[in-house]
Design a protein around this motif. Structure first.
Motif, PDB file in Angstrom:
ATOM      1  N   ARG A 103      39.794  29.473  56.975  1.00 54.90           N
ATOM      2  CA  ARG A 103      39.636  28.020  56.884  1.00 54.90           C
ATOM      3  C   ARG A 103      40.424  27.432  55.719  1.00 54.90           C
ATOM      4  N   ASP A 104      40.643  28.229  54.696  1.00 51.16           N
ATOM      5  CA  ASP A 104      41.376  27.755  53.524  1.00 51.16           C
ATOM      6  C   ASP A 104      42.847  28.154  53.550  1.00 51.16           C
ATOM      7  N   ALA A 105      43.289  28.757  54.641  1.00 45.58           N
ATOM      8  CA  ALA A 105      44.677  29.220  54.749  1.00 45.58           C
ATOM      9  C   ALA A 105      45.449  28.353  55.737  1.00 45.58           C
ATOM     10  N   GLU A 106      46.736  28.137  55.441  1.00 43.52           N
ATOM     11  CA  GLU A 106      47.585  27.426  56.387  1.00 43.52           C
ATOM     12  C   GLU A 106      47.896  28.288  57.600  1.00 43.52           C
ATOM     13  N   VAL A 107      47.996  29.600  57.399  1.00 42.94           N
ATOM     14  CA  VAL A 107      48.376  30.486  58.501  1.00 42.94           C
ATOM     15  C   VAL A 107      47.732  31.848  58.306  1.00 42.94           C
ATOM     16  N   ALA A 108      47.286  32.438  59.408  1.00 47.50           N
ATOM     17  CA  ALA A 108      46.704  33.778  59.399  1.00 47.50           C
ATOM     18  C   ALA A 108      47.575  34.705  60.233  1.00 47.50           C
ATOM     19  N   LEU A 109      47.997  35.805  59.617  1.00 51.65           N
ATOM     20  CA  LEU A 109      48.768  36.843  60.313  1.00 51.65           C
ATOM     21  C   LEU A 109      47.815  37.967  60.675  1.00 51.65           C
ATOM     22  N   LEU A 110      47.715  38.266  61.963  1.00 43.61           N
ATOM     23  CA  LEU A 110      46.744  39.229  62.469  1.00 43.61           C
ATOM     24  C   LEU A 110      47.452  40.385  63.165  1.00 43.61           C
ATOM     25  N   GLY A 111      47.168  41.597  62.725  1.00 43.21           N
ATOM     26  CA  GLY A 111      47.659  42.752  63.469  1.00 43.21           C
ATOM     27  C   GLY A 111      48.447  43.802  62.732  1.00 43.21           C
ATOM     28  N   PRO A 112      49.173  43.491  61.642  1.00 40.40           N
ATOM     29  CA  PRO A 112      49.996  44.550  61.028  1.00 40.40           C
ATOM     30  C   PRO A 112      49.170  45.775  60.656  1.00 40.40           C
ATOM     31  N   GLY A 113      49.599  46.933  61.104  1.00 42.67           N
ATOM     32  CA  GLY A 113      48.943  48.175  60.727  1.00 42.67           C
ATOM     33  C   GLY A 113      47.708  48.538  61.524  1.00 42.67           C
ATOM     34  N   ILE A 114      47.253  47.673  62.434  1.00 39.88           N
ATOM     35  CA  ILE A 114      46.143  48.062  63.309  1.00 39.88           C
ATOM     36  C   ILE A 114      46.631  49.187  64.216  1.00 39.88           C
ATOM     37  N   GLN A 115      45.817  50.216  64.372  1.00 40.24           N
ATOM     38  CA  GLN A 115      46.284  51.450  64.993  1.00 40.24           C
ATOM     39  C   GLN A 115      45.878  51.644  66.448  1.00 40.24           C
ATOM     40  N   THR A 116      44.840  50.982  66.916  1.00 41.53           N
ATOM     41  CA  THR A 116      44.394  51.225  68.287  1.00 41.53           C
ATOM     42  C   THR A 116      44.193  49.907  69.033  1.00 41.53           C
ATOM     43  N   PRO A 117      44.491  49.888  70.336  1.00 38.43           N
ATOM     44  CA  PRO A 117      44.233  48.681  71.118  1.00 38.43           C
ATOM     45  C   PRO A 117      42.771  48.259  71.077  1.00 38.43           C
ATOM     46  N   ALA A 118      41.868  49.230  71.059  1.00 32.12           N
ATOM     47  CA  ALA A 118      40.438  48.886  71.040  1.00 32.12           C
ATOM     48  C   ALA A 118      40.081  48.117  69.777  1.00 32.12           C
TER      49      ALA A 118
END
Length: 292
Positions: A103-118
């Protein structure tokens, strides 16, 4: 479908980024969410890249067991520890805290380094519907969109998805060969389906909007095909969004900066063998040449 526009320095000089603010508050807050107990480096690379293109403040949320590594590696960042399971993968336990940070961020980057689709499907599935800020979904984070193609629709186009050709194929539910045959058409199709700007990397980069606008980036070379390189590109896009670029502009500029940084490293180091962590530091000089 129209032919893609080739991104050149001349094109970018005519499509100037918003003027950077004079302090960190004016250049936006970036939130990076990702990593695992085995992949501390991905959020480090993405976070540094976001700062190198002008993002003002950085918050990194990653697996609890690696925060002691991430903090010293990116001393500019606020680092938040997230719950992880016995395999070191992120859980949904801290989603409410992530929503507050976002809520306090202009942009959220989601996903770098996540290892499994689940992991991606569970974490982003719990988080993304609650977000209202601009969102970048990177790499395996796209697994959430494979099962939920409408998952970004509530953001009204304030989103960018960065994928490689294999991830594009899986998200679009097509064979890899179809992406190889027509990377432009499949990238446009995914952009329309997700209602997001899509950057598809590879031997050349293609950027598409949901309205069918299309660009190609020919800068770069085989040296960019190295672990962590995609995390850097996602960080570039995210930092440009934080400082005020719209999704299409951030995607095109970010893709070009990534490729051009690879070209400079290839000239200085060799066509292959440079490391992903060497890419971000080339961005400030490239930006100065394009915006000065």
């Amino acid at each position: 479908m129209a032919e893609p526009t080739t991104v050149t320095p001349e094109l970018l000089r005519g499509w100037q980024l918003p003027e950077p603010g004079s302090d960190k508050e004016a250049r936006g807050v970036v939130l990076v969410v990702g990593g695992s107990g085995r992949t501390a480096g991905a959020v480090v690379l993405a976070g540094e890249a976001a700062l190198r293109v002008g993002g003002g403040k950085l918050q990194v949320a990653t697996a609890r067991t690696v925060t002691s590594q991430v903090g010293p590696a990116v001393p500019e960042a606020l680092v938040m520890a997230l719950a992880e399971d016995d395999e070191g993968e992120l859980t949904t336990e801290d989603v409410d805290r992530l929503v507050e940070l976002a809520r306090d961020a202009e942009v959220a980057l989601l996903g770098p380094g996540i290892q499994t689709p689940a992991t991606a499907q569970a974490l982003l599935g719990a988080l993304v519907p609650q977000l209202s800020s601009t969102v970048v979904v990177d790499a395996l984070g796209s697994a959430y969109l494979t099962e939920n193609p409408e998952g970004l629709h509530h953001l009204d186009g304030r989103c960018v998805v960065t994928v490689n050709p294999g991830e594009l194929a899986r998200t679009l539910h097509v064979d890899d060969e179809e992406v190889e045959r027509d990377q432009e058409a499949t990238t446009v199709e995914l952009a329309k389906r997700l209602r997001a700007v899509v950057v598809c990397g590879g031997s050349r980069k293609v950027v598409a909007t949901p309205q069918g606008q299309l660009w190609q980036v020919l800068a770069g070379g085989p040296g960019l095909g190295v672990a962590g390189s995609g995390d850097v590109q996602a960080g570039f896009v995210t930092g440009l969004l934080a400082r005020g670029a719209d999704p299409a502009q951030a995607a095109v500029w970010g893709a070009f900066l990534h490729g051009a940084a690879g070209d400079r490293l290839a000239a200085d180091v060799g066509p292959i063998g440079f490391l992903a962590r060497e890419i971000p530091c080339r961005a400030p000089g490239l930006l100065a040449g394009l915006t000065g």
